[in-house]
Design a protein around this motif. Structure first.
Motif, PDB file in Angstrom:
ATOM      1  N   PHE A  17       3.549  -2.047   7.482  1.00  0.00           N
ATOM      2  CA  PHE A  17       2.845  -2.714   6.389  1.00  0.00           C
ATOM      3  C   PHE A  17       2.367  -4.069   6.907  1.00  0.00           C
ATOM      4  O   PHE A  17       3.162  -4.899   7.330  1.00  0.00           O
ATOM      5  CB  PHE A  17       3.785  -2.892   5.198  1.00  0.00           C
ATOM      6  CG  PHE A  17       3.148  -3.592   4.034  1.00  0.00           C
ATOM      7  CD1 PHE A  17       3.694  -4.762   3.539  1.00  0.00           C
ATOM      8  CD2 PHE A  17       1.987  -3.101   3.465  1.00  0.00           C
ATOM      9  CE1 PHE A  17       3.106  -5.418   2.469  1.00  0.00           C
ATOM     10  CE2 PHE A  17       1.401  -3.736   2.393  1.00  0.00           C
ATOM     11  CZ  PHE A  17       1.963  -4.909   1.886  1.00  0.00           C
ATOM     12  N   LEU A  18       1.083  -4.303   6.875  1.00  0.00           N
ATOM     13  CA  LEU A  18       0.510  -5.450   7.557  1.00  0.00           C
ATOM     14  C   LEU A  18       1.102  -6.803   7.152  1.00  0.00           C
ATOM     15  O   LEU A  18       1.315  -7.645   8.011  1.00  0.00           O
ATOM     16  CB  LEU A  18      -1.012  -5.452   7.359  1.00  0.00           C
ATOM     17  CG  LEU A  18      -1.736  -4.324   8.091  1.00  0.00           C
ATOM     18  CD1 LEU A  18      -3.226  -4.389   7.783  1.00  0.00           C
ATOM     19  CD2 LEU A  18      -1.503  -4.377   9.586  1.00  0.00           C
ATOM     20  N   PRO A  19       1.399  -7.062   5.848  1.00  0.00           N
ATOM     21  CA  PRO A  19       1.955  -8.372   5.523  1.00  0.00           C
ATOM     22  C   PRO A  19       3.256  -8.675   6.239  1.00  0.00           C
ATOM     23  O   PRO A  19       3.631  -9.817   6.405  1.00  0.00           O
ATOM     24  CB  PRO A  19       2.172  -8.298   4.003  1.00  0.00           C
ATOM     25  CG  PRO A  19       1.144  -7.315   3.538  1.00  0.00           C
ATOM     26  CD  PRO A  19       1.082  -6.295   4.643  1.00  0.00           C
ATOM     27  N   GLN A  32      13.714  -0.447   6.386  1.00  0.00           N
ATOM     28  CA  GLN A  32      12.693   0.601   6.339  1.00  0.00           C
ATOM     29  C   GLN A  32      12.353   0.968   4.904  1.00  0.00           C
ATOM     30  O   GLN A  32      11.179   1.180   4.559  1.00  0.00           O
ATOM     31  CB  GLN A  32      13.194   1.832   7.096  1.00  0.00           C
ATOM     32  CG  GLN A  32      13.309   1.636   8.597  1.00  0.00           C
ATOM     33  CD  GLN A  32      13.851   2.868   9.296  1.00  0.00           C
ATOM     34  OE1 GLN A  32      13.429   3.985   9.026  1.00  0.00           O
ATOM     35  NE2 GLN A  32      14.808   2.668  10.190  1.00  0.00           N
ATOM     36  N   LEU A  33      13.378   1.038   4.058  1.00  0.00           N
ATOM     37  CA  LEU A  33      13.157   1.351   2.644  1.00  0.00           C
ATOM     38  C   LEU A  33      12.290   0.276   1.999  1.00  0.00           C
ATOM     39  O   LEU A  33      11.320   0.589   1.278  1.00  0.00           O
ATOM     40  CB  LEU A  33      14.497   1.457   1.920  1.00  0.00           C
ATOM     41  CG  LEU A  33      14.446   1.738   0.415  1.00  0.00           C
ATOM     42  CD1 LEU A  33      13.935   3.146   0.156  1.00  0.00           C
ATOM     43  CD2 LEU A  33      15.837   1.553  -0.201  1.00  0.00           C
ATOM     44  N   THR A  38       7.218  -1.186  -0.243  1.00  0.00           N
ATOM     45  CA  THR A  38       6.220  -2.238  -0.374  1.00  0.00           C
ATOM     46  C   THR A  38       4.827  -1.728  -0.005  1.00  0.00           C
ATOM     47  O   THR A  38       3.841  -2.013  -0.686  1.00  0.00           O
ATOM     48  CB  THR A  38       6.588  -3.438   0.516  1.00  0.00           C
ATOM     49  OG1 THR A  38       7.859  -3.935   0.110  1.00  0.00           O
ATOM     50  CG2 THR A  38       5.558  -4.541   0.415  1.00  0.00           C
ATOM     51  N   GLU A  39       4.762  -0.960   1.081  1.00  0.00           N
ATOM     52  CA  GLU A  39       3.472  -0.444   1.540  1.00  0.00           C
ATOM     53  C   GLU A  39       2.840   0.491   0.504  1.00  0.00           C
ATOM     54  O   GLU A  39       1.651   0.387   0.205  1.00  0.00           O
ATOM     55  CB  GLU A  39       3.644   0.300   2.868  1.00  0.00           C
ATOM     56  CG  GLU A  39       2.354   0.907   3.397  1.00  0.00           C
ATOM     57  CD  GLU A  39       2.574   1.721   4.650  1.00  0.00           C
ATOM     58  OE1 GLU A  39       1.586   2.268   5.178  1.00  0.00           O
ATOM     59  OE2 GLU A  39       3.733   1.830   5.101  1.00  0.00           O
ATOM     60  N   THR A  40       3.650   1.355  -0.068  1.00  0.00           N
ATOM     61  CA  THR A  40       3.112   2.359  -0.993  1.00  0.00           C
ATOM     62  C   THR A  40       3.131   1.895  -2.443  1.00  0.00           C
ATOM     63  O   THR A  40       2.418   2.453  -3.281  1.00  0.00           O
ATOM     64  CB  THR A  40       3.944   3.645  -0.905  1.00  0.00           C
ATOM     65  OG1 THR A  40       5.290   3.377  -1.323  1.00  0.00           O
ATOM     66  CG2 THR A  40       3.951   4.182   0.528  1.00  0.00           C
ATOM     67  N   VAL A 427      11.594  -8.251   6.472  1.00  0.00           N
ATOM     68  CA  VAL A 427      10.330  -7.531   6.397  1.00  0.00           C
ATOM     69  C   VAL A 427       9.593  -8.028   5.163  1.00  0.00           C
ATOM     70  O   VAL A 427      10.098  -8.830   4.396  1.00  0.00           O
ATOM     71  CB  VAL A 427      10.554  -6.001   6.336  1.00  0.00           C
ATOM     72  CG1 VAL A 427      11.174  -5.514   7.630  1.00  0.00           C
ATOM     73  CG2 VAL A 427      11.413  -5.607   5.146  1.00  0.00           C
ATOM     74  N   GLY A 428       8.388  -7.526   4.957  1.00  0.00           N
ATOM     75  CA  GLY A 428       7.523  -8.067   3.927  1.00  0.00           C
ATOM     76  C   GLY A 428       7.822  -7.591   2.527  1.00  0.00           C
ATOM     77  O   GLY A 428       8.606  -6.676   2.285  1.00  0.00           O
ATOM     78  N   SER A 429       7.158  -8.238   1.576  1.00  0.00           N
ATOM     79  CA  SER A 429       7.205  -7.840   0.170  1.00  0.00           C
ATOM     80  C   SER A 429       5.871  -8.203  -0.455  1.00  0.00           C
ATOM     81  O   SER A 429       5.141  -9.043   0.073  1.00  0.00           O
ATOM     82  CB  SER A 429       8.350  -8.545  -0.552  1.00  0.00           C
ATOM     83  OG  SER A 429       8.221  -9.943  -0.438  1.00  0.00           O
ATOM     84  N   ARG A 430       5.555  -7.587  -1.548  1.00  0.00           N
ATOM     85  CA  ARG A 430       4.230  -7.791  -2.133  1.00  0.00           C
ATOM     86  C   ARG A 430       3.967  -9.232  -2.596  1.00  0.00           C
ATOM     87  O   ARG A 430       2.908  -9.780  -2.350  1.00  0.00           O
ATOM     88  CB  ARG A 430       4.000  -6.809  -3.287  1.00  0.00           C
ATOM     89  CG  ARG A 430       3.728  -5.414  -2.769  1.00  0.00           C
ATOM     90  CD  ARG A 430       3.313  -4.419  -3.823  1.00  0.00           C
ATOM     91  NE  ARG A 430       2.895  -3.195  -3.153  1.00  0.00           N
ATOM     92  CZ  ARG A 430       1.632  -2.914  -2.834  1.00  0.00           C
ATOM     93  NH1 ARG A 430       0.683  -3.741  -3.150  1.00  0.00           N
ATOM     94  NH2 ARG A 430       1.334  -1.801  -2.201  1.00  0.00           N
TER      95      ARG A 430
END
Length: 537
Positions: A17-19, A32-33, A38-40, A427-430
């Motif tokens: 996920f790019l962010p 990973q979860l 976040t990606e989907t 990792v990222g989040s929206r």
């Protein structure tokens, strides 16, 4: 092979996920979860907010009931038949009005202001060491998620729970309950420069309707919109951190954004200052900026929580906009705030000084013992480990009978975010960009455990009695970001601090004169539909 290479690169890129700017480690299932959800923006076993169809749809607080764990005392005086929520008269006295649909003759829950009452009762019973351990933003569901992740199973589905140190610890009398966090109101306007309330009463009043929200922290609310003030039948305000912290330290209901002032803006004395006036030593430790809502509400007064530099002045005993004559100041203050910079900040009023938004250079210089001030200062120092810097300052403060001030952090003012696997690789989040830390960010900073133990040593060296707030503030930041990986990591980091605190108590006289209350200031809106998704190792 040359023809395949562009395709391979594209495929590898789209797996991330790019962010987040990087892929979660393959051996880290919680990361990973988080990354996949976040990606989907698909739930995949859990989601944030009232809408079960998307992973992230609510990024702020809720009106959920909040768990509390007591050590060295019980909760008998405030829960069950003693609950303020069973009495219309008591509710009117607490709120100044009777909240709609809030009286509940069978309420087992109590109120957040009772945390203040419990501390007062502990003092009256002869306790000489009071610790208020606040996990900012940790509701029952957040606790549950961390316990599941740590144990690798779903060990419970209601009640106190097991798997975390603060759930399992039995080294003294312990109890479990839960309380209402709703404020007096939301929507009150203020003038920071004049330190007055300009529109008392706000736009949305507080209250708690168990028929819409459920009567237990693990209840599924019949109206999913109710906990966020969007109920179909009932609308009650949900709290922010300053109103809720004020409830726990000063025992009143007030408006969102208030720091130890009532709904009209009048000064209220928090328990730390009451005890200080009686000869107690007092301290605050936090993993987020030293003057944020919860640590600020331990001691300061202000009509608005974002007047950071003035709140800090109260904490360290300098003249502030609310107290031109200055308060005595805390004996120990250790937390975040270092590493941030702002040239302008309209929320802080006309006296804002460009630079660090939480503490001006002039104020920091003035409190340093090297310049005739009262505090030995430990701050993040290039090339030196954070624990070494803090331990050195702690020893100096104790030896010279001085106060201790610690100032650490990364850009944004907080300590590095620990993730569920114990690493510092979010990792990222929206709602938020991913944070990346250098080796120096990790080594030059301290942990909540480090700060807590230094505070305990300093206060104990000054002699009993003393009062201490410890805040795991990064839980709130993680939940605002709808980041389950950071959320679990923050709870586990705080749990390790609790574990070390209990060991310190056992090694320093035991529990006979000690009371520890562990709780949160409010909840968020994590929903675990399939808690088993967090059990993978």
């Amino acid at each position: 092979m040359r023809k395949l290479l562009p395709f391979v690169l594209v495929a590898l890129t789209t797996l991330c996920f790019l962010p987040s700017a990087h892929c979660a480690k393959q051996e880290d299932p919680i990361a990973q979860l988080q990354e996949t959800n976040t990606e989907t923006n698909q739930p995949n076993g859990l989601h944030w907010g009232p809408n079960p169809k998307t992973y992230s749809n609510w990024t702020t607080h809720s009106n959920r009931l909040i768990p509390v764990y007591s050590f060295g005392i019980t909760l008998d005086s405030v829960n069950g038949e003693n609950s303020v929520y069973r009495s219309e008269e008591k509710l009117k006295s607490l709120f100044g009005y009777v909240p709609t649909k809030t009286v509940n003759p069978t309420a087992e829950y109590f109120d957040q202001t009772d945390v203040y009452q419990l501390q007062k009762q502990a003092v009256e019973s002869g306790k000489k060491r009071i610790i208020l351990f606040v996990y900012d933003g940790m509701d029952w569901q957040t606790t549950w998620a961390a316990a599941i992740s740590k144990s690798g199973q779903v060990p419970y589905r209601e009640g106190r729970g097991t798997g975390l140190h603060f759930q399992d610890y039995r080294g003294t009398t312990t109890d479990f309950g839960y309380f209402v966090t709703t404020p007096h109101n939301d929507g009150t306007d203020v003038n920071v420069d004049r330190q007055i309330v300009t529109s008392p009463g706000g736009s949305t009043l507080g209250g708690y309707d168990p028929h819409e929200a459920g009567d237990k922290p693990w209840s599924i609310p019949p109206d999913a919109g109710y906990p966020i003030a969007k109920g179909k039948n009932t609308k009650h305000a949900y709290t922010d951190s300053s109103a809720s912290a004020t409830s726990m330290t000063s025992g009143i209901k007030t408006y969102n954004n208030a720091v130890n002032v009532d709904y009209m803006g009048r000064e209220i004395l928090p328990i730390a200052r009451q005890l200080q006036n009686e000869g107690w030593h007092v301290g605050v430790v936090t993993s987020v900026p030293i003057c944020h809502a919860t640590p600020g509400s331990a001691y300061a007064n202000n009509v608005h929580r974002y007047d950071y530099q003035d709140i800090t002045r109260d904490l360290i005993g300098l003249p502030s906009v609310f107290h031109p004559g200055a308060l005595p100041g805390l004996d120990v203050l250790i937390g975040g705030g270092s590493g941030d910079h702002k040239d302008k900040d309209g929320k802080q009023g006309a006296n804002f000084v460009p630079g660090n938004p939480y503490l001006t250079k002039e104020d920091m210089d003035s409190i340093d013992v090297a310049n005739g001030g009262k505090y030995v200062i430990a701050e993040r120092t290039a090339g030196r480990t954070g624990p070494e810097v803090l331990q050195e300052a702690t020893a100096k403060a104790i030896a010279e009978k001085k106060r201790l001030f610690g100032f650490f952090g990364v850009s944004g003012g907080h300590l590095p975010f620990q993730t569920a696997d114990g690493d510092f690789n979010p990792v990222g989040s929206r709602p938020s960009k991913v944070e990346k830390y250098t080796e120096a960010d990790i080594s030059e900073n301290v942990t909540l455990s480090d700060m807590s133990l230094s505070a305990l040593d300093c206060l104990e060296a000054k002699g009993k009695p003393w009062w201490l707030m410890i805040e795991a503030g990064d839980v709130d930041w993680a939940n605002h970001s709808n980041n389950i990986d950071n959320s679990i990591g923050a709870v586990l980091s705080g749990d390790q601090a609790f574990h070390n605190v209990t060991k310190w108590i056992e090694e320093h006289g035991g529990w006979d004169d000690t009371c520890l209350i562990l709780t949160a200031d409010h909840g968020h809106y994590l929903v675990l539909e399939k808690p088993e998704v967090l059990t993978e190792k």
